[in-house]
Design a protein around this motif. Sequence first.
Motif, PDB file in Angstrom:
ATOM      1  N   SER A  51      16.888 104.774   1.778  1.00 58.37           N
ATOM      2  CA  SER A  51      16.444 105.270   3.071  1.00 58.37           C
ATOM      3  C   SER A  51      14.932 105.499   3.068  1.00 58.37           C
ATOM      4  O   SER A  51      14.244 105.177   4.044  1.00 58.37           O
ATOM      5  CB  SER A  51      17.180 106.574   3.404  1.00 58.37           C
ATOM      6  OG  SER A  51      16.821 107.037   4.687  1.00 58.37           O
ATOM      7  N   LYS A  54      13.114 102.519   3.675  1.00 56.85           N
ATOM      8  CA  LYS A  54      13.387 101.991   5.015  1.00 56.85           C
ATOM      9  C   LYS A  54      14.245 100.722   4.989  1.00 56.85           C
ATOM     10  O   LYS A  54      14.068  99.802   5.794  1.00 56.85           O
ATOM     11  CB  LYS A  54      12.083 101.754   5.784  1.00 56.85           C
ATOM     12  CG  LYS A  54      11.212 102.999   5.918  1.00 56.85           C
ATOM     13  CD  LYS A  54      10.051 102.785   6.829  1.00 56.85           C
ATOM     14  CE  LYS A  54       9.126 104.005   6.874  1.00 56.85           C
ATOM     15  NZ  LYS A  54       9.823 105.276   7.114  1.00 56.85           N
ATOM     16  N   ASN A  57      19.624 102.898   7.263  1.00 58.22           N
ATOM     17  CA  ASN A  57      19.653 104.084   8.118  1.00 58.22           C
ATOM     18  C   ASN A  57      20.877 104.893   7.715  1.00 58.22           C
ATOM     19  O   ASN A  57      21.979 104.341   7.608  1.00 58.22           O
ATOM     20  CB  ASN A  57      19.766 103.699   9.599  1.00 58.22           C
ATOM     21  CG  ASN A  57      18.554 102.932  10.079  1.00 58.22           C
ATOM     22  OD1 ASN A  57      17.421 103.364   9.892  1.00 58.22           O
ATOM     23  ND2 ASN A  57      18.794 101.777  10.703  1.00 58.22           N
ATOM     24  N   THR A  67      18.812  98.418   7.777  1.00 61.64           N
ATOM     25  CA  THR A  67      17.742  98.100   8.709  1.00 61.64           C
ATOM     26  C   THR A  67      17.598  96.578   8.749  1.00 61.64           C
ATOM     27  O   THR A  67      18.253  95.862   7.965  1.00 61.64           O
ATOM     28  CB  THR A  67      16.417  98.722   8.259  1.00 61.64           C
ATOM     29  OG1 THR A  67      16.042  98.153   6.991  1.00 61.64           O
ATOM     30  CG2 THR A  67      16.536 100.240   8.113  1.00 61.64           C
TER      31      THR A  67
END
Length: 222
Positions: A51, A54, A57, A67
Motif C-alpha cells: 500500500s 501504491k 488499495n 492499483t
Amino acid sequence: MKNSLSQTEENYLKAIYSLSFEKNKRASTNDIAKKLSTKASSVTDMIKKLSDKKLINYKKYQGANLTAEGRDIAVKIVRKHRLWEVFLVNNLNYAWDEVHDLAEQLEHVRSETLIDKLEQFLEFPSHDPHGDPIPDKDGKIHLRKTELLSAAKNNVLYTIANVKDNSKSFLQFLDKHFLAIGTELTIVDKFDFDESVTIKLHSGDFLTLSKKICANIFVTIK
C-alpha cells in the motif's frame, strides 16, 4: 518500480490479482493468507508495504485490490507464468501436473525481451495447459464464455475449457479418467442426494463425478 520488488512482493500482487479475478471483489486478508499458505499477520505486514508503494488499495474489513500499476505488474507475472507452463509442457514434455511449481520460479525472470521471444517461439498461445487465458503483451486477456460443470445442463455437448484447481492430486485424478482440456462430454444424469453427475464421454464411456470435482472444471458449449 517493478525492479525494486522482491519475489515475495510479486507473489502477493499475483495472489491478490487472482483472488480478485476469481471472486470479482476485493481480496480479504484471510483469503490471501490461504492462497499463499502463510499467516494472516504476515499478510497484514505485506499489505501495508504494498500500500505504501501504491500498488494496492486496502480498506480495513473490506480487503485489498490492485492499483493500475499493481495490476500491470501482476498481469505481466501471470503472462510469464502461463507462457512458461506452455513451454514446459509442449517443448520439454512435462505433464500438466508438474509445471506449476517450476513456472512459479521462472515467472520472476526480469527480461521482457526474453518473454516476448518465448511467446513468439511458442507461436503466441492463447491459453496455458490448464486452459487459463494468457495475457498478451499489452496486458489484454481474451476471455471465453465458460461455466462450471456443476452448473451445466443435461444433454448438451460441452468441451472442458479449463480447470479451477491446479493441484497435482486433482490433475492426476483427471488424467486417470482421461479428462483433459478439449475433452468432449455430455451430462446424462444428476443426483440430488449428493449433487454428483454422470457424464458420457466422446469415447462412449460413462463416468460419475462428485460435486467437488464438478466445481473445479469449467466447460464451454461445443
